[in-house]
Motif scaffolding. Structure first.
Motif, PDB file in Angstrom:
ATOM      1  N   GLY A  17      -1.897   5.401   0.312  1.00  0.00           N
ATOM      2  CA  GLY A  17      -1.966   4.359   0.996  1.00  0.00           C
ATOM      3  C   GLY A  17      -1.310   4.082   2.274  1.00  0.00           C
ATOM      4  O   GLY A  17      -0.616   4.939   2.729  1.00  0.00           O
ATOM      5  N   GLU A  18      -1.560   3.188   2.982  1.00  0.00           N
ATOM      6  CA  GLU A  18      -0.874   2.765   4.212  1.00  0.00           C
ATOM      7  C   GLU A  18       0.674   2.666   4.040  1.00  0.00           C
ATOM      8  O   GLU A  18       1.466   2.737   4.871  1.00  0.00           O
ATOM      9  CB  GLU A  18      -1.640   1.918   5.148  1.00  0.00           C
ATOM     10  CG  GLU A  18      -2.927   2.318   5.775  1.00  0.00           C
ATOM     11  CD  GLU A  18      -3.949   2.107   4.695  1.00  0.00           C
ATOM     12  OE1 GLU A  18      -3.871   1.424   3.707  1.00  0.00           O
ATOM     13  OE2 GLU A  18      -5.110   2.799   4.804  1.00  0.00           O
ATOM     14  N   SER A  19       1.013   1.949   2.832  1.00  0.00           N
ATOM     15  CA  SER A  19       2.447   1.464   2.631  1.00  0.00           C
ATOM     16  C   SER A  19       2.722   1.855   1.484  1.00  0.00           C
ATOM     17  O   SER A  19       2.158   1.286   0.270  1.00  0.00           O
ATOM     18  CB  SER A  19       2.149  -0.159   2.730  1.00  0.00           C
ATOM     19  OG  SER A  19       3.608  -0.574   2.401  1.00  0.00           O
ATOM     20  N   LYS A  20       3.876   2.694   1.285  1.00  0.00           N
ATOM     21  CA  LYS A  20       4.119   3.089  -0.423  1.00  0.00           C
ATOM     22  C   LYS A  20       5.042   1.606  -1.029  1.00  0.00           C
ATOM     23  O   LYS A  20       4.927   1.638  -2.024  1.00  0.00           O
ATOM     24  CB  LYS A  20       5.473   4.052  -0.008  1.00  0.00           C
ATOM     25  CG  LYS A  20       5.177   5.302   0.106  1.00  0.00           C
ATOM     26  CD  LYS A  20       6.224   6.221  -0.134  1.00  0.00           C
ATOM     27  CE  LYS A  20       7.473   5.697   0.668  1.00  0.00           C
ATOM     28  NZ  LYS A  20       8.712   6.729   0.433  1.00  0.00           N
ATOM     29  N   GLN A  21       5.332   0.751  -0.083  1.00  0.00           N
ATOM     30  CA  GLN A  21       6.055  -0.482  -0.580  1.00  0.00           C
ATOM     31  C   GLN A  21       4.698  -1.379  -1.318  1.00  0.00           C
ATOM     32  O   GLN A  21       5.289  -1.793  -2.437  1.00  0.00           O
ATOM     33  CB  GLN A  21       6.694  -1.214   0.375  1.00  0.00           C
ATOM     34  CG  GLN A  21       7.838  -0.917   1.156  1.00  0.00           C
ATOM     35  CD  GLN A  21       7.591   0.684   1.871  1.00  0.00           C
ATOM     36  OE1 GLN A  21       6.521   0.469   2.657  1.00  0.00           O
ATOM     37  NE2 GLN A  21       8.608   1.298   1.848  1.00  0.00           N
ATOM     38  N   PHE A  26       2.672  -2.625  -7.081  1.00  0.00           N
ATOM     39  CA  PHE A  26       1.730  -2.343  -8.181  1.00  0.00           C
ATOM     40  C   PHE A  26       2.110  -1.611  -9.345  1.00  0.00           C
ATOM     41  O   PHE A  26       2.256  -1.968 -10.454  1.00  0.00           O
ATOM     42  CB  PHE A  26       0.228  -1.984  -7.890  1.00  0.00           C
ATOM     43  CG  PHE A  26      -0.678  -1.958  -8.887  1.00  0.00           C
ATOM     44  CD1 PHE A  26      -1.179  -3.126  -9.551  1.00  0.00           C
ATOM     45  CD2 PHE A  26      -1.172  -0.620  -9.432  1.00  0.00           C
ATOM     46  CE1 PHE A  26      -2.057  -3.173 -10.807  1.00  0.00           C
ATOM     47  CE2 PHE A  26      -1.849  -0.759 -10.507  1.00  0.00           C
ATOM     48  CZ  PHE A  26      -2.417  -1.725 -10.961  1.00  0.00           C
ATOM     49  N   TRP A  27       2.559  -0.410  -8.963  1.00  0.00           N
ATOM     50  CA  TRP A  27       2.723   0.681  -9.870  1.00  0.00           C
ATOM     51  C   TRP A  27       4.079   0.572 -10.633  1.00  0.00           C
ATOM     52  O   TRP A  27       4.321   0.794 -11.495  1.00  0.00           O
ATOM     53  CB  TRP A  27       2.515   2.057  -9.477  1.00  0.00           C
ATOM     54  CG  TRP A  27       1.111   2.355  -9.011  1.00  0.00           C
ATOM     55  CD1 TRP A  27       0.450   2.318  -7.800  1.00  0.00           C
ATOM     56  CD2 TRP A  27       0.093   2.611  -9.982  1.00  0.00           C
ATOM     57  NE1 TRP A  27      -0.843   2.745  -7.889  1.00  0.00           N
ATOM     58  CE2 TRP A  27      -1.227   2.706  -9.123  1.00  0.00           C
ATOM     59  CE3 TRP A  27       0.112   2.928 -11.427  1.00  0.00           C
ATOM     60  CZ2 TRP A  27      -2.440   3.068  -9.729  1.00  0.00           C
ATOM     61  CZ3 TRP A  27      -1.021   3.509 -11.989  1.00  0.00           C
ATOM     62  CH2 TRP A  27      -2.344   3.514 -11.334  1.00  0.00           C
ATOM     63  N   VAL A  28       5.224   0.196 -10.009  1.00  0.00           N
ATOM     64  CA  VAL A  28       6.584   0.152 -10.449  1.00  0.00           C
ATOM     65  C   VAL A  28       6.710  -1.265 -10.840  1.00  0.00           C
ATOM     66  O   VAL A  28       7.029  -1.543 -12.128  1.00  0.00           O
ATOM     67  CB  VAL A  28       7.495   0.455  -9.077  1.00  0.00           C
ATOM     68  CG1 VAL A  28       8.933   0.240  -9.901  1.00  0.00           C
ATOM     69  CG2 VAL A  28       7.355   1.982  -8.913  1.00  0.00           C
ATOM     70  N   ILE A  62       2.950  10.413 -11.289  1.00  0.00           N
ATOM     71  CA  ILE A  62       2.324   9.661 -10.222  1.00  0.00           C
ATOM     72  C   ILE A  62       2.770   9.803  -8.703  1.00  0.00           C
ATOM     73  O   ILE A  62       3.934   9.123  -8.799  1.00  0.00           O
ATOM     74  CB  ILE A  62       2.090   8.070 -10.808  1.00  0.00           C
ATOM     75  CG1 ILE A  62       1.377   8.103 -12.239  1.00  0.00           C
ATOM     76  CG2 ILE A  62       1.165   7.194  -9.869  1.00  0.00           C
ATOM     77  CD1 ILE A  62      -0.001   8.412 -12.152  1.00  0.00           C
ATOM     78  N   ASP A  63       2.188  10.186  -7.878  1.00  0.00           N
ATOM     79  CA  ASP A  63       2.727  10.248  -6.542  1.00  0.00           C
ATOM     80  C   ASP A  63       1.949   9.139  -5.659  1.00  0.00           C
ATOM     81  O   ASP A  63       0.928   9.197  -5.480  1.00  0.00           O
ATOM     82  CB  ASP A  63       2.567  11.448  -5.973  1.00  0.00           C
ATOM     83  CG  ASP A  63       3.317  12.841  -6.602  1.00  0.00           C
ATOM     84  OD1 ASP A  63       4.057  12.454  -7.452  1.00  0.00           O
ATOM     85  OD2 ASP A  63       2.879  13.923  -6.399  1.00  0.00           O
ATOM     86  N   LEU A  64       2.974   8.264  -5.037  1.00  0.00           N
ATOM     87  CA  LEU A  64       2.633   7.289  -4.045  1.00  0.00           C
ATOM     88  C   LEU A  64       2.692   7.791  -2.823  1.00  0.00           C
ATOM     89  O   LEU A  64       4.042   7.905  -2.414  1.00  0.00           O
ATOM     90  CB  LEU A  64       3.347   6.066  -4.271  1.00  0.00           C
ATOM     91  CG  LEU A  64       3.272   5.569  -5.979  1.00  0.00           C
ATOM     92  CD1 LEU A  64       4.173   4.149  -6.064  1.00  0.00           C
ATOM     93  CD2 LEU A  64       1.747   5.343  -6.463  1.00  0.00           C
TER      94      LEU A  64
END
Length: 153
Positions: A17-21, A26-28, A62-64
């Motif tokens: 994605g454009e932003s890990k944040q 969502f994921w965390v 899961i890698d973001l």
């Protein structure tokens, strides 16, 4: 056709994605996965948070992933489902056999991945020399450690 290796299970799913944040929101925060580490590589154009779900040999990573520079390649944020990683019981034999079958790999060969395991990647597109591919999905083959082989083999 006798295959000299086994695919044992899913090791990881990499989401770009454009932003890990935004991905982490969502994921965390929403889904409750745990961040275990991070990884950054200018060469691979990736800044990633490594999350996990499950435990022991059944743990899935899961890698973001966000690009260090969105204008450069590889574009880890496009497509959004960047790649899937598969546990392999004998990576060297798998690469040798798959290559002989005409499977195309990305440049770089077997090397240490972000999580410390030996890895290599099956190219999402075939070419004239190696016509077989994963038909549009980048696939990471990951050497399974002994506990994963024992549990899933």
């Amino acid at each position: 056709m006798s295959r000299p290796f086994k695919v044992l299970g899913i090791q990881q799913v990499a989401i770009g994605g454009e932003s890990k944040q935004k991905l982490a929101k969502f994921w965390v925060e929403i889904m409750g996965l745990t961040k275990v580490s991070d990884y950054r590589s200018e060469k691979e154009n990736v800044d990633e948070d490594i999350l996990s779900m499950g435990k022991g040999p059944y743990k899935v990573e899961i890698d973001l992933m966000e690009p260090v520079d969105a204008s450069k390649s590889p574009k880890v944020h496009d497509p959004k489902l960047n790649h899937i990683g598969l546990w392999i019981d004998d990576l060297a034999k798998a690469v040798e056999w798959l290559t002989a079958q005409g499977v195309r790999f990305t440049p770089g060969g077997i090397r240490k991945g972000a999580a410390g395991y030996d890895v290599c990647f099956i190219h999402p597109k075939g070419n004239e020399e190696f016509p077989l591919s994963s038909e549009g999905v980048l696939v990471e083959l990951v050497q399974a450690p002994a506990d994963v082989i024992a549990a899933l083999g």
